[in-house]
Design a protein around this motif. Structure first.
Motif, mmCIF file in Angstrom:
data_model
loop_
_atom_site.group_PDB
_atom_site.id
_atom_site.type_symbol
_atom_site.label_atom_id
_atom_site.label_comp_id
_atom_site.label_asym_id
_atom_site.label_seq_id
_atom_site.Cartn_x
_atom_site.Cartn_y
_atom_site.Cartn_z
ATOM 1 N N MET B 38 48.903 33.903 48.249
ATOM 2 C CA MET B 38 49.938 34.778 48.812
ATOM 3 C C MET B 38 50.113 36.021 47.959
ATOM 4 O O MET B 38 50.356 37.118 48.460
ATOM 5 N N LYS B 39 49.982 35.858 46.650
ATOM 6 C CA LYS B 39 50.080 37.009 45.755
ATOM 7 C C LYS B 39 48.955 38.002 46.084
ATOM 8 O O LYS B 39 49.171 39.216 46.202
ATOM 9 N N ASP B 49 42.373 46.815 46.265
ATOM 10 C CA ASP B 49 41.069 46.367 46.744
ATOM 11 C C ASP B 49 41.024 44.842 46.730
ATOM 12 O O ASP B 49 41.481 44.219 45.749
ATOM 13 N N PRO B 50 40.540 44.171 47.804
ATOM 14 C CA PRO B 50 40.613 42.711 47.921
ATOM 15 C C PRO B 50 40.071 41.983 46.692
ATOM 16 O O PRO B 50 40.691 41.059 46.197
ATOM 17 N N ARG B 54 42.414 39.740 44.079
ATOM 18 C CA ARG B 54 42.233 38.334 43.742
ATOM 19 C C ARG B 54 42.231 38.127 42.229
ATOM 20 O O ARG B 54 42.905 37.246 41.699
ATOM 21 N N VAL B 55 41.468 39.002 41.549
ATOM 22 C CA VAL B 55 41.391 38.889 40.089
ATOM 23 C C VAL B 55 42.762 39.102 39.471
ATOM 24 O O VAL B 55 43.192 38.348 38.582
ATOM 25 N N GLU B 56 43.502 40.102 39.997
ATOM 26 C CA GLU B 56 44.804 40.418 39.443
ATOM 27 C C GLU B 56 45.785 39.251 39.631
ATOM 28 O O GLU B 56 46.501 38.866 38.707
ATOM 29 N N GLY B 62 48.349 33.384 34.895
ATOM 30 C CA GLY B 62 48.284 32.826 33.548
ATOM 31 C C GLY B 62 47.330 31.635 33.471
ATOM 32 O O GLY B 62 46.405 31.536 34.282
ATOM 33 N N ASN B 63 47.602 30.743 32.538
ATOM 34 C CA ASN B 63 46.692 29.609 32.304
ATOM 35 C C ASN B 63 46.882 28.536 33.375
ATOM 36 O O ASN B 63 47.749 27.671 33.285
#
Lengths: 112, 903
Positions: B38-39, B49-50, B54-56, B62-63
């Protein structure tokens, strides 16, 4: 990214979660988003803190958890306060208001 | 159905333990994954950018692994708590429902609780004996498992006592025991303040306390110097309880004097609290050194040499030495001693027994007796459970409509069963509690009855954790066994048929209920026939004591040796006593003998041979037991001699030495010859004795089925080592034997004011007392059998009543159609009798198999005793007839019109 985020004052997360849920059942992401928006982007809840806290509140029977489906049709866990949770919320809010007022009074006091 | 149940069971198990189930892990993963997705979506919506979104999202989270682990841990704990809470809540709820339903049928509840209480109580009661004798460690003894008893064997047979010399040999020469001690239990007259009291104690070697690993509460034990010489060390250690009771816990007790058997002993120590010797069967209060054997046990043939074998030996195994290894070592040692002392030790060996807490002669008997009784009460419990199963089954059947509805509405069978089961568990717990009360009461009663008031405190039957745990276990097993029938019934319930309300009686009159009743009948037959066989054995065993009118023969014991009488003085005393008592009114005849029991047995034997059997090749001795009797012994008993004469007053010191032999000895010495006038050599006597009388064989043992044993009767008034020891007056009275007791007491007092008399009793009591094991067994089995019979009869009655009530309609129609009352009656009774006959048949077969066991456990039980079998079978069938006749008569009184109208 707009304003800088403040981290939470310790001990306030529980009451914020309960407050977020006072309008109805929400899943974890919605709770974090609600807190962020309601605080006008001042407060940001860390995921690493949010989920363990939710589960702990569930275990303590402040929250009840149910599995449902979110707006995209995905399986999601919705939390809502139990009667115990609601009572806790009232008590916590009253306590929080009292102490924050006291703190403000102290901080606003003119230096003699 | 079955698969689903097992899956949920697995789930339940997993929830109870810590391992997070796959479900919990999946839930946590789903929840966290959703958050990230959802984020990501929100970031994309905000124009990111998709891929970067996703990476962000992932970065901001976090862990992930640590969060997942923390969540999983919290969730698992939560699941466990929930499961536990649900379980307890459910159980509590079920128990509350159970209690409520039971309150609605108090009659049922009371019957079940009482029946269970009887069954559980009987088991707990017998178990408390098992606990006291076989399981409970004795207080004050360190590592009892490492203690072994040594027994002297002759040519590999027997388990006898040792001489003092043998004791020191084995003590000093063995390499497998850290210590070997010797003892002999004694009965002492404890004098002093007021009356003389008899206390039990032991003559012990100096290392007695060390070998047992017990210490003193005060003072010291004995030193090795105090073992020798005879009579030189009048010192004693007393028990803690004697110190507390008789001496008021006097702190200055050490060094004070104690009067034992008229001699003064100095108290040198007080044993550890709770320590009362090492025999579960006996409790001791006084210990004195072996050197005091003459003072402490004047009647015993004892010495500190190698003349008499009188000591029981107990050794403590060295660490790491096994019983088998110790046995090998002792065998080697015995063979070496045989070479050192060829005269006394020829053929002698040592046997080891690992359980020292039960007396040697009684060890196997006690185990057998207790095993038998445990089995018996176990059978009673079986009957109780069968009976209650039937009762509960009837109840479940009565509720089948309700149950069927709940099943039809989709309730799981387990959910329907649970309240039924908790009802049974509740009943079982109540029954167990009442049973425990019954057990305490009945165990005391049994102990008093079996051992007598006087000896009652010899064994403590107090409840301890072991008894409580056993009772709880039995209770739970009972509850589950009783529930089994209901469970089977619910599982097999045909919902559709039950819903229709009227179930065909023939379908519902299940074989299960018949089976339960038949098994009850069989078990009660087994118990009753066993009791009958035992009682019959007791009866036939008492017959050989062909004492004339044993209820009119008074026995009174006097122990002049305890008051320091020597041989000559004792003989004079006995002569005067016999003359004095003979002159009393109400006394027909009087004599004396060493013991009261008319048996061919004595504690110690004699080696004898016939004069004419002494050849040049050496002597072949025969081991014979013996007693010492005053003149008119056989006349007083009312027993005729086979040949020859009774002992007479003429058989006295200075006259020719004479003896009476029994038939077995006569036969062994002189087969086919007339023994009268023959002369006997006794191994430790110089002169020969002439046989003047031939007596009938008597049983050689105070137990059923004992065979004949060579036996001698010495005249009391001719010199003999036993002469001064305890003797038992035999007084044949014309009227009530106890009526002459005051006069006898006065007579003894006139001769010696300090001499107490002991144990006045009639011969009939003497005989029956020695059979206490068998009497107790037959009583317990008999009572159990009656209990089982009552239960079985009630069960049959209930079943028949139920069958009749189920068939009321059918019977009514048949009567309306003109069936004779006798037909109806006959049909019901026939059904009951069929079961009774089946039960009897099975029971008889089982008894035939079991009496083999019984005759192994109890000597002399005759497993083929038709009278008992027939008698008990008839009783059982008779009771069964009544139990089925009563409901049948009710059936015959059914009013056909009322039945048809009720439809």
């Amino acid at each position: 990214m707009g304003k800088p985020h403040d981290s939470l004052i310790p001990g306030t997360l529980n009451v914020l979660i309960l407050k977020a849920l006072s309008q109805g059942a929400l899943h974890g992401y919605a709770i974090s988003k609600w807190i962020q928006q309601a605080s006008e982007d001042v407060l940001r809840v860390e995921e690493g803190v949010l989920y363990p806290a939710l589960h702990k509140l569930e275990k303590e029977r402040w929250l009840r958890a149910e599995w449902g489906v979110n707006d995209t049709g995905r399986r999601a866990k919705f939390y809502s306060p139990t009667p115990l949770g609601k009572r806790k919320l009232q008590a916590e809010v009253a306590r929080w208001k009292r102490s924050s007022q006291a703190v403000s009074t102290v901080l606003d006091a003119e230096e003699a | 159905m079955r698969r689903r149940r097992s899956v949920s069971l697995m789930k339940g198990f997993k929830r109870l333990f810590r391992w997070p189930s796959p479900d919990i892990r999946r839930d946590v993963d789903d929840e966290l994954q959703l958050h990230i997705e959802m984020k990501t979506r929100d970031l994309i919506d905000a124009g990111v950018d998709p891929l970067a979104a996703r990476v962000e999202a992932r970065r901001r989270f976090g862990n992930l692994r640590s969060i997942r682990r923390r969540c999983t841990r919290v969730q698992s704990g939560h699941a466990r708590i929930t499961a536990r809470r649900e379980f307890v809540d459910g159980l509590w709820q079920d128990l509350r429902i159970g209690a409520r339903t039971l309150r609605k049928s108090p009659g049922f509840a009371v019957v079940v609780v009482l029946t269970l209480a009887l069954g559980i109580g009987a088991n707990a009661s017998i178990f408390s004996f098992v606990n006291a004798y076989l399981l409970r460690p004795l207080p004050g003894i360190t590592d009892p498992d490492r203690l072994v008893e040594l027994g002297r064997t002759q040519e590999g047979r027997g388990f006898d006592a040792f001489s003092y010399r043998e004791f020191t040999d084995y003590r000093d020469r063995n390499r497998v025991f850290s210590g070997v001690m010797a003892y002999r239990s004694v009965v002492l007259d404890l004098g002093g303040a007021g009356e003389t009291r008899r206390v039990r104690g032991a003559l012990v070697s100096s290392n007695y306390f060390v070998v047992l690993g017990t210490h003193t509460a005060l003072g010291r034990t004995f030193s090795i110097d105090e073992e020798q010489p005879p009579g030189a060390h009048p010192v004693a250690v007393i028990s803690h309880s004697l110190w507390q009771g008789r001496f008021g816990a006097d702190a200055d007790i050490l060094g004070t004097a104690l009067t034992l058997n008229g001699r003064s002993f100095i108290v040198v120590g007080v044993a550890a609290e709770g320590f009362r010797g090492h025999e579960a069967w006996d409790t001791w209060d006084i210990w004195v050194p072996l050197s005091m054997f003459r003072e402490a046990s004047p009647e015993a043939l004892a010495s500190l040499g190698d003349l008499f074998t009188w000591l029981t030996l107990v050794g403590r195994l060295e660490p790491g030495i096994s019983l088998a290894l110790a046995q090998t070592e002792m065998n080697t040692l015995a063979r070496r001693l045989e070479q050192v002392h060829p005269d006394e030790n020829r053929g002698a060996g040592v046997a080891l027994a690992s359980d020292i807490t039960l007396p040697t002669g009684w060890r196997t008997d006690a185990r057998n007796l207790l095993a038998l009784l445990m089995a018996v009460v176990g059978l009673v419990l079986l009957v109780v459970c069968a009976n209650l199963s039937n009762l509960v089954l009837a109840r479940t059947t009565g509720r089948r409509g309700e149950i069927a509805i709940r099943l039809a509405l989709g309730a799981g069978r387990a959910r329907v069963l649970r309240p039924l089961l908790s009802e049974n568990i509740l009943l079982a717990l109540l029954g167990g509690a009442v049973g425990l009360v019954l057990a305490v009461w009945s165990a005391d009663l049994l102990a008093v009855w079996a051992f007598g008031e006087e000896e009652f405190d010899r064994v403590s039957l107090s409840l301890d954790g072991r008894v409580l745990a056993f009772t709880l276990l039995v209770t739970i097993v009972c509850g589950m066994a009783v529930s089994l029938a209901s469970a089977l019934r619910v599982s097999g319930l045909d919902i559709a048929a039950a819903m229709k309300g009227r179930v065909n009686a023939t379908i519902d009159r299940s074989n299960l209920r018949n089976l339960l009743v038949i098994s009850q009948l069989s078990v009660s037959l087994v118990l009753l026939t066993s009791a009958g066989l035992l009682m019959e054995t007791l009866r036939t065993f008492q017959t050989p004591f062909s004492v004339f009118e044993p209820d009119k023969l008074l026995l009174v014991s006097v122990w002049p040796s305890h008051q320091g009488y020597g041989d000559t003085r004792a003989r004079i005393f006995y002569r005067l006593l016999q003359e004095g008592v003979a002159g009393l009114p109400g006394v027909r005849s009087v004599s004396l003998a060493r013991g009261g029991m008319p048996i061919d047995q004595s504690l110690f034997g004699e080696r004898v041979t016939g004069e004419d059997r002494e050849g040049t090749t050496g002597v072949s001795w025969i081991d014979a037991d013996y007693t010492v009797v005053a003149p008119k012994y056989f006349q007083t008993l009312g027993v005729a001699l086979v040949a020859g004469r009774d002992i007479t007053p003429g058989d006295r010191e200075g006259a020719a030495p004479v003896v009476i032999v029994n038939e077995t000895l006569a036969h062994r010495l002189w087969p086919g010859e007339d023994p009268l006038g023959k002369r006997i050599r006794i191994s430790n006597e110089r002169s020969l004795r002439e046989v003047v009388g031939l007596a009938k064989d008597r049983p050689s043992q105070a137990g059923a089925g004992a065979g004949a044993h060579p036996f001698l009767y010495y005249p009391l008034f001719q010199p003999h080592p036993w002469a001064r020891s305890a003797s038992t007056l035999h007084i044949r009275t014309t009227g009530n034997p106890m009526g002459v007791l005051p006069a006898v007491r006065r007579e003894v007092q006139d001769l010696d004011a300090n001499l107490p008399i002991f144990e006045p009793r009639t011969m009939i009591k003497e005989i029956s007392d020695t059979l206490e094991d068998q009497r107790m067994a037959s009583a317990v089995i008999g009572i159990s059998g009656l209990l089982a019979l009552v239960l079985a009869a009630a069960g049959l009655y209930g079943l028949m009543s139920y069958a009749v009530s189920e068939r009321t309609r059918e019977i009514g129609i048949r009567v309306a159609l003109g069936a004779q009352l006798s037909d109806v009656l006959g049909q019901v009774v026939k059904q009951g009798m069929k079961m009774a006959l089946l039960g009897t048949g099975i029971g008889l077969l089982a008894t035939l198999a079991l009496t083999r066991v019984l005759s192994n456990l109890m000597d002399g039980v005759n497993d083929m005793n038709p009278a008992v079998f027939v008698g008990v079978s008839l009783v059982l069938i008779g009771v069964a007839f009544v139990a089925s006749y009563l409901p049948a008569r009710r059936a015959a009184q059914v009013d056909p019109m009322a039945v048809l109208r009720a439809e």
